[in-house]
Enzyme design. Structure first.
Site, short mmCIF file in Angstrom:
data_model
loop_
_atom_site.label_atom_id
_atom_site.label_comp_id
_atom_site.label_asym_id
_atom_site.label_seq_id
_atom_site.Cartn_x
_atom_site.Cartn_y
_atom_site.Cartn_z
CG ASN A 76 -6.82 -1.11 1.50
OD1 ASN A 76 -6.14 -0.60 0.61
ND2 ASN A 76 -6.28 -1.64 2.58
CG HIS A 116 -3.27 3.29 2.40
ND1 HIS A 116 -3.87 2.89 1.22
CD2 HIS A 116 -3.20 2.18 3.19
CE1 HIS A 116 -4.14 1.60 1.30
NE2 HIS A 116 -3.76 1.15 2.47
CB CYS A 153 -0.93 0.01 1.20
SG CYS A 153 -1.91 -1.47 1.35
#
Ligand code: UT7
Length: 356
Positions: free
Chosen positions: A289, A259, A119
Site C-alpha cells: 500500500n 487504490h 490515500c
C-alpha cells in the site's frame, strides 16, 4: 455582447512513476515481527514492497515520477502552472513538499501546494486540477501522489508494518474538450472516522517530545478491521456516484484503477460492481500500500503496458485516513503509449486541445 467562453474539460496527457530500488519481502518481515509470508499474502495480497534509501525524501521520489510524466506529455517544467502533491509524508511540514519539488524540478512559474487527504489524495488532486483548469486559473497542472511511508511505520507493529511501501506517481493534466478526459470527480470526507487511522503526535495537538517518541506516537496506528468494510462500501459508492454523474453505469467501465490497500478489498469492490477480473488493475503484490501514490503508479504501469485505449472509460477509486474517499471517471484521450493527448481524438471530439 461579450462572447460566453466555452466550458473546458481536462485530461491526463502524461504519466510517470518511480519506486525505490530496495525491496522488502514478506520473508524479511518474518525475521522482524511475529508474522509469516502465508499470512501476509493470504490476508492482503502483498508479496513485497519498496523502501526509500536513507538519502531519499518524498520530493526525490516525486521528482523522478514527475520528470517521466512531463517527458511523456512532451512538455518542460517551465510549462507547469500548478504543482499539486498529495502526500501524508512530506519532506518537512514547512516548506511544502510541492514547493521543494518545484525547486528540484525547476518549475519556476508554478504555484505549488500539498493536499493532505491520505490515500484518496491523488483523486482529490485530480479534482483540484479539473477545477482550476475548468475555471481557467491554470492550463497545465502536475498532480503527484508520493509517499515515504517507511519513515512513519512502526516496524515492531505487525498490524501495520507489513502493509505499507514507498513510491511516487505523477500525471500531467491539460485542458480538453468537455466530453472527454475527466468526466466526473467525487470527493468525500468524514472526520468522525478520524481515529481509525491516525498518527497521534507531531502536530499542534500533540507536539513532538521525548515522551511521544518513546511511545512511538509518530507512527501510523490503524484499526484495520474497522476500515475494511468502510473501504469496500465507500469505493463502490463513490465510483457509482462518479459514473452516474458522467451518465454511465458500472457495465460501461473498461478499466478500474483502484487504490491498492488490500487485495480482498479490491476483490470485494469488483464483485459488488459485477466486473470481470481483467477490468480491475492490481499491483499490490509488488508495492504494498503506497497510499496516495498507489493509483498514479498503477495508472502509469497501465499506460506503459498499453492497457488503455483511446476512448476507454476508466474509473479511479480510493479511500483512506481522515476518513476520505472519492472516485474519478475518465474517457481516456491518449491514443497510444507515450503519445501526447493533443494528437488524439475521441468520438470526433478534439482531445486535450489547449483552449486558453
Ligand atoms: O489504505 C488505507 C489504510 N489501510 C487499510 O485500509 C487497511 C484495511 N484493512 C485491512 O486491510 C485488514 O483489516 C488488515 C490486513 C489490516 C488485517 O486483516 P484482517 O483479516 O482484518 O485481520 P484482523 O485484524 O482481524 O486480525 C486477525 C488476526 C489477529 O490475531 P487474533 O487476534 O485473531 O489472534 C491479528 O493480531 O491476525 C493477526 N495479525 C497478524 N498475524 C500475522 C494481524 N497482523 C498480522 C500479521 N501477521 N502481520
Amino acid at each position: 455582447m461579450k462572447r460566453q467562453r466555452e466550458i473546458r474539460g481536462s485530461t491526463i496527457v502524461g504519466t510517470g512513476m518511480y519506486v525505490p530500488e530496495r525491496v522488502l519481502t514478506n520473508l524479511d518481515f518474518e525475521k522482524m515481527v511475529d508474522t509469516s509470508d502465508e499470512w501476509i499474502l493470504e490476508r492482503t495480497g502483498i508479496r513485497e514492497r519498496r523502501i526509500a534509501a536513507p538519502h531519499q525524501a518524498s520530493s526525490d521520489l516525486a521528482l523522478h515520477a514527475s520528470e517521466r510524466a512531463l517527458a511523456m506529455a512532451g512538455i518542460t517544467a517551465d510549462d507547469v502552472d500548478q504543482i499539486v502533491i498529495a502526500t501524508t509524508t512530506p519532506d518537512r511540514f514547512l516548506p511544502s513538499c510541492a514547493c521543494t519539488l518545484q525547486q528540484k524540478l525547476g518549475a519556476s512559474r508554478a504555484a505549488a501546494y500539498d493536499v493532505f487527504a491520505a490515500c484518496t489524495g491523488f483523486v482529490y488532486g485530480l479534482g483540484i486540477a479539473r477545477g482550476v483548469i475548468g475555471a481557467r486559473i491554470a492550463d497545465t497542472v502536475l498532480v503527484v501522489g508520493v509517499e515515504t511511508l517507511s519513515r512513519i511505520v512502526d516496524y515492531t507493529d505487525r498490524n501495520t508494518c507489513v502493509l505499507f511501501g514507498d513510491g511516487a506517481g505523477a500525471a500531467v493534466v491539460r485542458p480538453c474538450d468537455p466530453d472527454v478526459g475527466v468526466l466526473s470527480v467525487s470527493m468525500h470526507s468524514d472526520g468522525a472516522l478520524g481515529e481509525v487511522l491516525v498518527i497521534p503526535a507531531g502536530g499542534s495537538a500533540r507536539p513532538a517530545s521525548v515522551e511521544t517518541v518513546q511511545a512511538r506516537e509518530h507512527a501510523i496506528q490503524m484499526q484495520g478491521k474497522k476500515l475494511f468494510p468502510f473501504a469496500v462500501r465507500s469505493m463502490e459508492d463513490s465510483l457509482r456516484e462518479s459514473l452516474a454523474e458522467a451518465g454511465l453505469g458500472a457495465s460501461d467501465l473498461d478499466l478500474v484503477v483502484p487504490h491498492q490497500a488490500n487485495l480482498r478489498i479490491i476483490d470485494a469492490v469488483r464483485e459488488r460492481l459485477d466486473l470481470p477480473q481483467e477490468k480491475m488493475l492490481i499491483n499490490i503484490e509488488r508495492y504494498g500500500n503506497t497510499s496516495s501514490a498507489s493509483i498514479p503508479i498503477l495508472l502509469d504501469e497501465a499506460v506503459n503496458a498499453g492497457r488503455l485505449k483511446l476512448g476507454d472509460i476508466v474509473g479511479l477509486s480510493a479511500f483512506g485516513g481522515g476518513a476520505t474517499w472519492g472516485s474519478c471517471v475518465m474517457r481516456w484521450t491518449m491514443a497510444r503509449k507515450g503519445a501526447p493527448a493533443s494528437t488524439a481524438s475521441v468520438s470526433g471530439a478534439a482531445a486535450a486541445v489547449p483552449q486558453s
